[in-house]
Motif scaffolding. Structure first.
Motif, PDB file in Angstrom:
ATOM      1  N   SER A  85       0.617  -1.178  -0.145  1.00  0.00           N
ATOM      2  CA  SER A  85       0.150  -0.034  -0.032  1.00  0.00           C
ATOM      3  C   SER A  85       0.835   1.256  -0.008  1.00  0.00           C
ATOM      4  N   TYR A  86       0.273   2.384  -0.617  1.00  0.00           N
ATOM      5  CA  TYR A  86       0.980   3.699  -0.412  1.00  0.00           C
ATOM      6  C   TYR A  86      -0.105   4.798  -0.311  1.00  0.00           C
ATOM      7  N   GLU A  87       0.211   5.544  -0.064  1.00  0.00           N
ATOM      8  CA  GLU A  87      -0.659   6.924   0.324  1.00  0.00           C
ATOM      9  C   GLU A  87      -0.498   7.977  -0.937  1.00  0.00           C
ATOM     10  N   GLN A  88      -1.539   8.541  -1.440  1.00  0.00           N
ATOM     11  CA  GLN A  88      -1.925   9.441  -2.595  1.00  0.00           C
ATOM     12  C   GLN A  88      -2.682  10.388  -2.219  1.00  0.00           C
ATOM     13  N   ASP A  89      -2.342  11.769  -2.045  1.00  0.00           N
ATOM     14  CA  ASP A  89      -3.297  12.645  -1.746  1.00  0.00           C
ATOM     15  C   ASP A  89      -4.170  12.615  -0.502  1.00  0.00           C
TER      16      ASP A  89
END
Length: 163
Positions: A85-89
């Motif tokens: 997983s990763y975070e974007q905005d």
């Protein structure tokens, strides 16, 4: 527990190859697999369905990807699934990828777009240290080579057959 994936498909774009400070590398590319369409008994047409898979290769397979894999190359891949997983905005997004342990170039030499691109560089595809990740041919792949992330000339290869 078993986490094993086997795919046969076509590469969707040239591999994105990156090397790090420690001379280790990683290559990523999409692979398309297609289920053929068919007609049901009642005459209804079911169209073909294409799935896209994110493929990641490491270690010696990076050199193979860099030298021999191009958009359109047909491959056989064995590996395992990994989800990260990763975070974007501010939104957490998830990506599932196949970490390839083995890959084989399929088809004829003339079908592989990388063959013509690498006529002059194919001899340098084998990484230093004696690893046998590159095809046995001096000039180009024959179309059915197998490459494993753990291949090494110093390690004897034994059959796992019971006889």
């Amino acid at each position: 527990m078993i986490n094993k994936v086997i795919l046969v498909g076509n590469v969707g774009k040239d591999p994105d190859v990156r090397y790090f400070d420690n001379n280790e590398g990683v290559a990523n590319f999409p692979l398309a697999t297609t289920e053929p369409g068919f007609t049901t008994r009642d005459g209804r047409q079911i169209p073909e369905r294409t799935e896209w898979h994110n493929i990641t290769v490491r270690r010696g397979l990076v050199k193979v990807a860099e030298s021999y894999i191009r958009k359109g190359t047909q491959l056989y891949i064995e590996g395992r699934l990994r989800t990260r997983s990763y975070e974007q905005d501010g939104v957490t997004k998830y990506i599932t990828e196949v970490i390839a342990d083995t890959l084989k170039l399929l088809g004829k030499k003339s079908d592989n777009p990388a063959v013509n691109d690498n006529q002059s560089t194919a001899q340098t595809a084998s990484p230093p240290g004696g690893n046998n990740f590159a095809p046995q041919s001096q000039n180009e792949p024959t179309g059915n080579e197998g490459f494993s992330a753990g291949d090494n000339e110093d390690t004897p290869q034994e059959d796992d057959l019971p006889f």
